[in-house]
Design a protein around this motif. Sequence first.
Motif, PDB file in Angstrom:
ATOM      1  N   ALA A 145       0.832  -1.205   0.000  1.00  0.00           N
ATOM      2  CA  ALA A 145       0.000   0.000   0.000  1.00  0.00           C
ATOM      3  C   ALA A 145       0.867   1.255   0.000  1.00  0.00           C
ATOM      4  N   LEU A 146       1.941   1.231   0.780  1.00  0.00           N
ATOM      5  CA  LEU A 146       2.856   2.362   0.833  1.00  0.00           C
ATOM      6  C   LEU A 146       3.569   2.563  -0.504  1.00  0.00           C
ATOM      7  N   VAL A 147       4.008   1.467  -1.118  1.00  0.00           N
ATOM      8  CA  VAL A 147       4.708   1.554  -2.409  1.00  0.00           C
ATOM      9  C   VAL A 147       3.775   2.088  -3.485  1.00  0.00           C
ATOM     10  N   ILE A 148       2.551   1.560  -3.541  1.00  0.00           N
ATOM     11  CA  ILE A 148       1.580   2.032  -4.541  1.00  0.00           C
ATOM     12  C   ILE A 148       1.284   3.515  -4.334  1.00  0.00           C
ATOM     13  N   SER A 149       1.114   3.912  -3.109  1.00  0.00           N
ATOM     14  CA  SER A 149       0.816   5.321  -2.814  1.00  0.00           C
ATOM     15  C   SER A 149       1.986   6.231  -3.150  1.00  0.00           C
ATOM     16  N   THR A 150       3.186   5.818  -2.784  1.00  0.00           N
ATOM     17  CA  THR A 150       4.377   6.651  -2.996  1.00  0.00           C
ATOM     18  C   THR A 150       4.710   6.807  -4.467  1.00  0.00           C
ATOM     19  N   PHE A 151       4.719   5.697  -5.206  1.00  0.00           N
ATOM     20  CA  PHE A 151       5.118   5.773  -6.606  1.00  0.00           C
ATOM     21  C   PHE A 151       4.126   6.540  -7.470  1.00  0.00           C
ATOM     22  N   GLY A 152       2.922   6.719  -6.988  1.00  0.00           N
ATOM     23  CA  GLY A 152       1.957   7.510  -7.744  1.00  0.00           C
ATOM     24  C   GLY A 152       2.301   8.982  -7.787  1.00  0.00           C
ATOM     25  N   PHE A 153       3.025   9.442  -6.785  1.00  0.00           N
ATOM     26  CA  PHE A 153       3.323  10.868  -6.698  1.00  0.00           C
ATOM     27  C   PHE A 153       4.737  11.224  -7.137  1.00  0.00           C
TER      28      PHE A 153
END
Length: 168
Positions: free
Chosen positions: A117-125
Amino acid sequence: MSFSDFMSVIQLAAGLNTAYFSFSQLRLPAFEAEQRALDRLAEIIGRQRQGSEESGAAGAGYDLYLQLRIDLDTIRYASQRKDGIFGKGCLVAAIIYVALLIFGSFYAQTELSFLPALVISTFGFLPIAASFVVNVAASQQVRSKITRRRQELERTVFSRSQERYDRS
């Protein structure tokens, strides 16, 4: 944590990556302002060159003007090249995050651990943050390199005009 718990973060990432091209316009006011100032300076230098018997001083001012114009165009070209790279990254990120939104609408109750969840959220920005930094840096580069030197040239050109006016 279920997939639906961070759907708003995914929506925001998809929206920002889609809106990338509005962020790429952040540097335009700095470029346009310098372009207008250089155009005005070119007119003044051109008039001085026509009415000057001291072709060396007017020629040196014109050479400095040309160097400023080349430097501004170089910064603009480098920014456009970076836009090409970041634009593709933002397009890919937008497609991925729209696909994640579609997936999330069908599988909202799918369990995810904290790290994915953290990786998906971070890489989006990341692409949009990099785009923002690059555009602000390009504006700053114009202000620090071009504006300062243009102002020095303007002072030189205007002092030369004042000297000619005082002599007549």
